[in-house]
Design an enzyme around this catalytic site. Sequence first.
Site, PDB file in Angstrom:
ATOM      1  N   ASN A   9       0.866  -1.179   0.000  1.00  0.00           N
ATOM      2  CA  ASN A   9       0.000   0.000   0.000  1.00  0.00           C
ATOM      3  C   ASN A   9       0.901   1.227   0.000  1.00  0.00           C
ATOM      4  O   ASN A   9       1.496   1.560   1.020  1.00  0.00           O
ATOM      5  CB  ASN A   9      -0.890  -0.035   1.259  1.00  0.00           C
ATOM      6  N   LYS A  11       0.136   4.262  -0.280  1.00  0.00           N
ATOM      7  CA  LYS A  11      -0.514   5.444   0.315  1.00  0.00           C
ATOM      8  C   LYS A  11      -0.314   6.669  -0.607  1.00  0.00           C
ATOM      9  O   LYS A  11      -0.222   6.507  -1.816  1.00  0.00           O
ATOM     10  CB  LYS A  11       0.007   5.698   1.726  1.00  0.00           C
ATOM     11  N   HIS A  95      -9.484   1.158   4.958  1.00  0.00           N
ATOM     12  CA  HIS A  95      -8.206   1.336   5.657  1.00  0.00           C
ATOM     13  C   HIS A  95      -8.409   2.266   6.852  1.00  0.00           C
ATOM     14  O   HIS A  95      -9.180   3.227   6.782  1.00  0.00           O
ATOM     15  CB  HIS A  95      -7.164   1.922   4.695  1.00  0.00           C
ATOM     16  N   GLU A  97      -6.736   4.606   8.009  1.00  0.00           N
ATOM     17  CA  GLU A  97      -6.480   6.035   7.758  1.00  0.00           C
ATOM     18  C   GLU A  97      -7.700   6.696   7.120  1.00  0.00           C
ATOM     19  O   GLU A  97      -8.000   7.857   7.396  1.00  0.00           O
ATOM     20  CB  GLU A  97      -5.222   6.192   6.871  1.00  0.00           C
ATOM     21  N   GLU A 167      -5.434  -5.252  10.664  1.00  0.00           N
ATOM     22  CA  GLU A 167      -4.417  -4.230  10.889  1.00  0.00           C
ATOM     23  C   GLU A 167      -4.682  -3.522  12.208  1.00  0.00           C
ATOM     24  O   GLU A 167      -5.491  -2.583  12.258  1.00  0.00           O
ATOM     25  CB  GLU A 167      -4.466  -3.193   9.765  1.00  0.00           C
ATOM     26  N   GLY A 173       2.357   2.106  10.809  1.00  0.00           N
ATOM     27  CA  GLY A 173       3.277   3.235  10.659  1.00  0.00           C
ATOM     28  C   GLY A 173       3.984   3.637  11.946  1.00  0.00           C
ATOM     29  O   GLY A 173       4.595   4.696  12.018  1.00  0.00           O
ATOM     30  N   SER A 213       3.412  -2.280  10.343  1.00  0.00           N
ATOM     31  CA  SER A 213       4.870  -2.266  10.464  1.00  0.00           C
ATOM     32  C   SER A 213       5.534  -3.592  10.074  1.00  0.00           C
ATOM     33  O   SER A 213       6.475  -4.044  10.735  1.00  0.00           O
ATOM     34  CB  SER A 213       5.279  -1.844  11.878  1.00  0.00           C
TER      35      SER A 213
END
Length: 257
Positions: A9, A11, A95, A97, A167, A173, A213
């Site tokens: 991904n 991003k 996701h 985010e 996730e 991250g 991560s």
Amino acid sequence: MRRPIIAGNWKMNKTISEAINLVNSLKRELYMIEDIEVVVCPPFTALTEVSEVIETSNIRLGAQNVFYEQEGAFTGEISPKMLKDVGCVYVIIGHSERRRYLGETDEIVNRKIKAALEQGLVPIVCIGESLEEREQGDTFEVVKTQMEKGFKGLRAEEVVKLVIAYEPIWAIGTGKTATPFQAEEVHRFIREQIEKVYGREVALLIRIQYGGSVKPGNIKELMEQEDIDGALVGGASLDSSSFIEIVKKAREGGLRG
Ligand code: PEP
């Protein structure tokens, strides 16, 4: 048997020329890998060019988001039909985010999954708990609710096509990976929930990726877990050598025959 799947991904990173360079390196190094499905998810602006580069390779194209209508007056949105047209096979939906910064709810996720399936795209559906939810002991409940609402109205033959990405938000991250034990425990729970609602066959076939991560140094151990079928990789997918290493190490850990 479930074919392991490693997806990158990217991003909101990479210009078109940077994207072409990255995917060319992946193509060169990963051409011989067939038992692992490799997916790249560039930003919308680079989908066409990346699609052209990987056309003659075993790397598959994914998008990072999609809208839930196929066409119409929805300024700024991209439809499943458009993603299909540009060569996408996969699309990331829900996701964390997007849930956090763009207000994406389980209901929106549900509509997006249905619209993507309608066009024959494979949704990679992201679920996972925050640090606070984990510390309160709510991880399983959170994941269960995300699945119940996100998959509402889907038939077993549709659910089996999905890829679920577990996730934990606290691991995205941040450099903090869930331990293989922590990840496996939730993956097993997800598979059990799938079995309860959609039956054993779907539970045995559906692929569940871990994300948070993932690096060359932790992928092998994660992939050795029985219910971990791959990874959704953010930061480490932006660098060709680390992503290539992740794919190769995933292979060492994840081929259960
Ligand atoms: C992700 O974006 O889905 C992700 C897991 O990011 P990172 O690997 O950087 O934690």
